[in-house]
Scaffold this active site. Structure first.
Site, PDB file in Angstrom:
ATOM      1  CG  ASP A 256      58.983  76.931  49.650  1.00  0.00           C
ATOM      2  OD1 ASP A 256      59.949  76.913  48.864  1.00  0.00           O
ATOM      3  OD2 ASP A 256      58.878  77.783  50.555  1.00  0.00           O
ATOM      4  CG  HIS A 261      63.407  72.049  53.680  1.00  0.00           C
ATOM      5  ND1 HIS A 261      64.407  71.696  52.823  1.00  0.00           N
ATOM      6  CD2 HIS A 261      63.114  73.347  53.391  1.00  0.00           C
ATOM      7  CE1 HIS A 261      64.704  72.731  52.035  1.00  0.00           C
ATOM      8  NE2 HIS A 261      63.931  73.740  52.368  1.00  0.00           N
ATOM      9  CB  SER A 417      69.696  75.013  75.562  1.00  0.00           C
ATOM     10  OG  SER A 417      68.322  74.873  75.761  1.00  0.00           O
TER      11      SER A 417
HETATM   12  C1  BG6 Z   1      63.628  77.292  51.498  1.00  0.00           C
HETATM   13  C2  BG6 Z   1      62.257  77.733  51.070  1.00  0.00           C
HETATM   14  O1  BG6 Z   1      63.922  76.048  50.941  1.00  0.00           O
HETATM   15  O2  BG6 Z   1      63.682  77.207  52.899  1.00  0.00           O
HETATM   16  C3  BG6 Z   1      61.907  79.062  51.702  1.00  0.00           C
HETATM   17  O3  BG6 Z   1      62.204  77.848  49.657  1.00  0.00           O
HETATM   18  C4  BG6 Z   1      62.085  78.991  53.194  1.00  0.00           C
HETATM   19  O4  BG6 Z   1      60.584  79.449  51.381  1.00  0.00           O
HETATM   20  C5  BG6 Z   1      63.459  78.426  53.552  1.00  0.00           C
HETATM   21  O5  BG6 Z   1      61.943  80.291  53.709  1.00  0.00           O
HETATM   22  C6  BG6 Z   1      63.602  78.200  55.037  1.00  0.00           C
HETATM   23  O6  BG6 Z   1      64.928  77.923  55.343  1.00  0.00           O
HETATM   24  P1  BG6 Z   1      65.511  78.302  56.767  1.00  0.00           P
HETATM   25  O7  BG6 Z   1      66.899  77.763  56.712  1.00  0.00           O
HETATM   26  O8  BG6 Z   1      65.451  79.783  56.872  1.00  0.00           O
HETATM   27  O9  BG6 Z   1      64.643  77.638  57.767  1.00  0.00           O
END
Ligand code: BG6
Length: 507
Positions: A256, A261, A417
């Site tokens: 996920d 990410h 910041s």
């Molecule tokens: C998504 C995931 O890619 O990213 C989610 O599928 C997650 O599970 C989300 O909550 C988080 O994104 P952000 O931008 O809220 O940090």
């Protein structure tokens, strides 16, 4: 520019992603005056809906964005000379339309093409089309096969945005990529039609990583195993799967957010300086460093799944409808990887991600080595922190003399910041940035096929072991439990410490 028209076709328009992210991002870009002058947005979905019903579904997502721009008393308000009416929502609404069709139906694609040509594009010399596939990946290939060529613009660019999950392991990702590439162009040089989104690449502080690293000679000498003890990349959410459990159970936290990410953040921290800021120079460097990462070892992984909160008030993962009672799906993971090159040999890159933890936060934390000599006794280590969210910031934990008559040193921060330092009301959502990049044909913040392939190569063997697919002498991996709202399983802290991370004080 006025000779040109651009259509945004959002497929899966009644789904969650479109409502929560795609439409609000388009609306916000509109309010900022960033969309092309002549544009139409087509919400495309299978459900029979009137436009009014469709608009009503979008409204909650748009109203947050709208409230910000309308409160600011903007252009359209001044034009009318009235301070209490904002025309943005109405003006945006006029540009939107709803189209009911199947994904992958040649008839519907042809019908869409006719509508666009007759109604929206006829008077323009050039017409561009962006297809935003807010769809499950199983429908990508069928959808693009119908749109190209039946709903492809013959007088402008055609671009397709796709969203993860791009497969669930290396073979399935390769299959999906080749299905798309059989239809769409994806060239390293020249125009590309495939734009693979990883929305973390559109976040302000992730975008800032390149500028920080390559715009400051101050960081150049410390950026290697000579001074860096370890790098930690952390993602925490203070919410659980909240009704998404049925979907999440097939995915798990590693697929996920980590394989995409967090790995993107790691890549930007670790890659070498690109030859230029051109898309392919950047993506070449990313692929190069990914290729130097060894597949993750199962013994370098700690997994967890959240249970009911300690006060018993917040349900656990298995209470989420759609999650099987015997689910072994990780909602938390900590893992360690190494990069085999001169710069990073021996430096652990530690990733930690979890749902239902004590806070919402994402950051990169580069911990430097101990100060030799001990002149001031034992000091906590310097840390260079890039806070991705919330409260976007860059700061360095350093020591300085306590002000005044004291001779003691104390830990403090060099702190940048963003909201304190710059006059910014609001940072754009990642999706705004990425949609705009796609309109401009800028691919640098989209994921190239070979990049995706390397990401899966690093994670697949370990994922197969966890899933029990590896066979042979594969070790089963224990899933530790942790209560909703906690820091995650204690085994995670033990792993992180084992790899040399020393806790410091402060934030
Ligand atoms: C998504 C995931 O890619 O990213 C989610 O599928 C997650 O599970 C989300 O909550 C988080 O994104 P952000 O931008 O809220 O940090």
């Amino acid at each position: 520019e006025s000779e040109e028209h651009t259509t945004f076709v959002v497929l899966g328009a009644s789904g969650d992603l479109a409502k929560k992210k795609t439409f609000p991002a388009l609306f916000s870009l509109f309010c900022e005056g960033r969309l092309p002058r002549n544009f139409t947005i087509v919400g495309y979905a299978r459900t029979e809906l009137s436009f009014d019903d469709f608009w009503e579904r979008l409204s909650p997502g748009l109203s947050k964005v709208g409230a910000f721009f309308c409160d600011k008393g903007t252009l359209s308000v001044r034009l009318r000379g009235m301070s209490h009416i904002c025309l943005f929502p109405d003006k945006f609404r006029e540009r939107c339309t709803y189209f009911c069709g199947q994904y992958g139906s040649p008839d519907d694609a042809a019908r869409l093409d006719k509508l666009l040509q007759d109604k929206h594009e006829a008077k323009f010399a050039r017409a561009n089309r962006m297809y935003y596939l807010a769809l499950p990946p199983t429908q990508f290939a069928d959808a693009v096969r119908a749109f190209k060529p039946l709903a492809w613009s013959q007088k402008g660019w055609n671009r397709v945005i796709v969203e993860k999950p791009f497969g669930h392991d290396l073979p399935s990702s390769d299959k999906l990529a080749s299905e798309l590439m059989a239809v769409l162009e994806e060239k390293e040089v020249g125009p590309t039609q495939t734009y693979r989104i990883d929305h973390y690449l559109g976040k302000e502080m992730v975008l800032n990583l390149m500028a920080l690293r390559f715009g400051n000679v101050a960081f150049t000498p410390i950026w290697s195993n000579h001074y860096v003890a370890n790098v930690r990349i952390t993602f925490k959410e203070d919410i659980g799967t909240e009704g998404r459990g049925g979907y999440f159970d097939k995915v798990g936290i590693i697929r996920d957010v980590m394989q995409n990410h967090l790995l993107q953040m790691l890549t930007l921290v670790a890659m070498e300086r690109p030859a230029s800021l051109l898309d392919e120079d950047i993506r070449d460097e990313k692929v190069k460093v990914l290729k130097q990462i060894a597949p993750i070892k199962t013994e370098h992984v700690v997994l967890g799944q959240y249970t009911r909160s300690e006060d018993g008030k917040t349900p656990g993962y298995k209470d989420d409808p759609g999650v099987p009672a015997d689910s072994q799906c990780p909602t938390f993971a900590t893992l360690v990887m190494f990069i085999n090159n001169e710069r990073w040999a021996g430096v652990p890159f530690i990733m930690k991600a979890g749902k239902a933890l004590e806070e919402r936060m994402a950051e990169v934390r580069i911990q430097l080595k101990d100060v030799p000599g001990g002149l001031f006794g034992e000091l906590a280590r310097n840390e260079f922190v890039i806070k991705v969210q919330p409260n976007e910031a860059v700061y360095m934990k350093i020591y300085g003399k306590q002000p005044g008559l004291s001779n003691e040193v104390e830990q403090t921060e060099l702190d940048l910041s963003l909201h304190d330092r710059f006059d910014i009301d609001r940072l754009p959502d990642a999706y705004e940035r990425l949609i705009l990049d796609c309109v401009n044909g800028d691919k640098r913040n989209f994921v190239r096929t070979d990049e995706l392939r390397e990401a899966w190569r690093i994670f697949t063997p370990m994922l197969h072991t966890i899933d029990g697919l590896a066979g042979g002498d594969a070790m089963p991996v224990t899933i530790h439990t942790y209560p909703f709202g906690s820091r995650g399983p204690p085994d995670s802290d033990a792993l992180v410490q084992h790899f040399g991370y020393k806790r410091t004080t402060g934030y």
